[in-house]
Design a protein around this motif. Structure first.
Motif, PDB file in Angstrom:
ATOM      1  N   GLN A   1       0.819  -1.201   0.000  1.00 48.72           N
ATOM      2  CA  GLN A   1       0.000   0.000   0.000  1.00 48.72           C
ATOM      3  C   GLN A   1       0.852   1.249   0.000  1.00 48.72           C
ATOM      4  N   GLY A   2       0.407   2.243  -0.733  1.00 51.74           N
ATOM      5  CA  GLY A   2       0.988   3.564  -0.639  1.00 51.74           C
ATOM      6  C   GLY A   2       0.110   4.353   0.305  1.00 51.74           C
ATOM      7  N   MET A   3       0.576   5.453   0.784  1.00 47.70           N
ATOM      8  CA  MET A   3      -0.241   6.239   1.685  1.00 47.70           C
ATOM      9  C   MET A   3      -1.366   6.948   0.946  1.00 47.70           C
ATOM     10  N   ASP A   4      -1.323   6.986  -0.413  1.00 49.23           N
ATOM     11  CA  ASP A   4      -2.389   7.649  -1.152  1.00 49.23           C
ATOM     12  C   ASP A   4      -3.643   6.792  -1.264  1.00 49.23           C
ATOM     13  N   HIS A   5      -3.483   5.486  -1.296  1.00 48.68           N
ATOM     14  CA  HIS A   5      -4.668   4.640  -1.447  1.00 48.68           C
ATOM     15  C   HIS A   5      -4.389   3.212  -0.991  1.00 48.68           C
ATOM     16  N   THR A   6      -5.445   2.540  -0.591  1.00 49.38           N
ATOM     17  CA  THR A   6      -5.414   1.125  -0.256  1.00 49.38           C
ATOM     18  C   THR A   6      -6.716   0.530  -0.762  1.00 49.38           C
ATOM     19  N   MET A   7      -6.612  -0.556  -1.496  1.00 49.00           N
ATOM     20  CA  MET A   7      -7.809  -1.246  -2.010  1.00 49.00           C
ATOM     21  C   MET A   7      -7.649  -2.732  -1.747  1.00 49.00           C
ATOM     22  N   LEU A   8      -8.628  -3.324  -1.049  1.00 48.96           N
ATOM     23  CA  LEU A   8      -8.597  -4.740  -0.720  1.00 48.96           C
ATOM     24  C   LEU A   8      -9.948  -5.366  -1.007  1.00 48.96           C
ATOM     25  N   GLY A   9      -9.940  -6.533  -1.601  1.00 53.42           N
ATOM     26  CA  GLY A   9     -11.154  -7.329  -1.725  1.00 53.42           C
ATOM     27  C   GLY A   9     -11.241  -8.264  -0.527  1.00 53.42           C
ATOM     28  N   PRO A  10     -12.389  -8.878  -0.299  1.00 54.85           N
ATOM     29  CA  PRO A  10     -12.537  -9.776   0.852  1.00 54.85           C
ATOM     30  C   PRO A  10     -11.484 -10.893   0.865  1.00 54.85           C
ATOM     31  N   GLN A  11     -11.083 -11.362  -0.299  1.00 54.28           N
ATOM     32  CA  GLN A  11     -10.092 -12.435  -0.382  1.00 54.28           C
ATOM     33  C   GLN A  11      -8.696 -11.968   0.029  1.00 54.28           C
ATOM     34  N   ASP A  12      -8.476 -10.654   0.078  1.00 50.04           N
ATOM     35  CA  ASP A  12      -7.170 -10.103   0.435  1.00 50.04           C
ATOM     36  C   ASP A  12      -6.975  -9.927   1.941  1.00 50.04           C
ATOM     37  N   VAL A  13      -8.033 -10.070   2.714  1.00 50.18           N
ATOM     38  CA  VAL A  13      -7.927  -9.894   4.163  1.00 50.18           C
ATOM     39  C   VAL A  13      -7.234 -11.126   4.744  1.00 50.18           C
ATOM     40  N   LYS A  14      -6.086 -10.900   5.367  1.00 48.00           N
ATOM     41  CA  LYS A  14      -5.292 -11.984   5.957  1.00 48.00           C
ATOM     42  C   LYS A  14      -5.397 -11.899   7.477  1.00 48.00           C
ATOM     43  N   TRP A  15      -5.791 -13.006   8.074  1.00 45.38           N
ATOM     44  CA  TRP A  15      -6.012 -13.046   9.518  1.00 45.38           C
ATOM     45  C   TRP A  15      -4.814 -13.635  10.232  1.00 45.38           C
ATOM     46  N   VAL A  16      -4.496 -13.056  11.397  1.00 47.51           N
ATOM     47  CA  VAL A  16      -3.477 -13.588  12.286  1.00 47.51           C
ATOM     48  C   VAL A  16      -4.081 -13.621  13.691  1.00 47.51           C
ATOM     49  N   LYS A  17      -3.415 -14.323  14.583  1.00 49.41           N
ATOM     50  CA  LYS A  17      -3.871 -14.366  15.974  1.00 49.41           C
ATOM     51  C   LYS A  17      -3.899 -12.939  16.521  1.00 49.41           C
ATOM     52  N   ALA A  18      -4.994 -12.588  17.179  1.00 55.15           N
ATOM     53  CA  ALA A  18      -5.123 -11.242  17.760  1.00 55.15           C
ATOM     54  C   ALA A  18      -4.083 -11.050  18.866  1.00 55.15           C
ATOM     55  N   PRO A  19      -3.764  -9.806  19.162  1.00 50.34           N
ATOM     56  CA  PRO A  19      -2.747  -9.538  20.181  1.00 50.34           C
ATOM     57  C   PRO A  19      -3.206  -9.989  21.569  1.00 50.34           C
TER      58      PRO A  19
ATOM     59  N   VAL B   1      -7.092   1.054  10.478  1.00 48.59           N
ATOM     60  CA  VAL B   1      -8.318   0.263  10.360  1.00 48.59           C
ATOM     61  C   VAL B   1      -7.938  -1.176  10.716  1.00 48.59           C
ATOM     62  N   LEU B   2      -8.638  -1.723  11.698  1.00 47.58           N
ATOM     63  CA  LEU B   2      -8.368  -3.054  12.229  1.00 47.58           C
ATOM     64  C   LEU B   2      -9.661  -3.853  12.228  1.00 47.58           C
ATOM     65  N   ARG B   3      -9.604  -5.079  11.758  1.00 46.06           N
ATOM     66  CA  ARG B   3     -10.758  -5.984  11.894  1.00 46.06           C
ATOM     67  C   ARG B   3     -10.430  -7.048  12.919  1.00 46.06           C
ATOM     68  N   LEU B   4     -11.441  -7.383  13.710  1.00 49.62           N
ATOM     69  CA  LEU B   4     -11.346  -8.482  14.663  1.00 49.62           C
ATOM     70  C   LEU B   4     -12.383  -9.528  14.296  1.00 49.62           C
ATOM     71  N   LYS B   5     -11.945 -10.770  14.210  1.00 49.54           N
ATOM     72  CA  LYS B   5     -12.860 -11.902  13.990  1.00 49.54           C
ATOM     73  C   LYS B   5     -12.985 -12.621  15.325  1.00 49.54           C
ATOM     74  N   LEU B   6     -14.200 -12.614  15.857  1.00 47.70           N
ATOM     75  CA  LEU B   6     -14.471 -13.151  17.186  1.00 47.70           C
ATOM     76  C   LEU B   6     -15.276 -14.439  17.059  1.00 47.70           C
ATOM     77  N   PRO B   7     -14.862 -15.507  17.737  1.00 50.48           N
ATOM     78  CA  PRO B   7     -15.592 -16.774  17.619  1.00 50.48           C
ATOM     79  C   PRO B   7     -16.916 -16.746  18.384  1.00 50.48           C
ATOM     80  N   LYS B   8     -17.747 -17.711  18.091  1.00 53.78           N
ATOM     81  CA  LYS B   8     -19.005 -17.902  18.828  1.00 53.78           C
ATOM     82  C   LYS B   8     -18.674 -18.063  20.315  1.00 53.78           C
TER      83      LYS B   8
END
Length: 156
Positions: free
Chosen positions: A22-40, A63-70
């Protein structure tokens, strides 16, 4: 009310995820580009995280996404910076105050939004896998109302 020292999300930046080019001018991601790691370790175990933009550990927007289990729960806590959140999928059950009371919490389905000023105590639950997107300014931190609820204390 006792608060635990603010801890940032170190090592979890867009440069380690899908936005590495990413450059600081723009960021474009599709759903398939979101890479998940263990949360801090500042959030209860079991969550995954993906930084889509910026670096939560440094000054500036992120911008941060969190995936939370059931069955996930986040005990009462505050943040030192404004928290602006959109529910991407699932249902995020959100309550206000210093005591986690699920009966007083409001279910927020996908598409819901909330924004909190710094220092506003809140807590959350999930009854299904849920993804939330957090927009804020770094450095990001979380202060648990009850120090015994801080997962960083339990890991020691």
């Amino acid at each position: 009310m006792k608060l635990i020292h603010v801890a940032i999300i170190s090592g979890l930046t867009a440069s380690t995820g899908p936005a590495s080019a990413q450059g600081m001018d723009h960021t474009m991601l599709g759903p398939q580009d979101v890479k998940w790691v263990k949360a801090p370790p500042s959030v209860p175990p079991g969550a995954d995280a993906s930084v889509l933009y910026g670096d939560p550990g440094k000054d500036g927007l992120f911008v941060l996404r969190l995936k939370l289990p059931k069955g996930y729960a986040i005990p009462p806590h505050t943040h030192p910076k404004p928290e602006i959140v959109t529910v991407i999928s699932g249902t995020f059950t959100l309550g206000m105050g210093n005591v986690a009371d699920k009966s007083n919490a409001k279910p927020l389905p996908a598409g819901s939004f909330f924004a909190f000023a710094p220092g506003m105590a809140h807590y959350a639950f999930t009854d299904e896998e849920t993804v939330v997107q957090i927009n804020s300014t770094g450095p990001w931190g979380i202060n648990y109302v009850n120090p015994k609820d801080d997962p960083r204390q339990k890991a020691q």
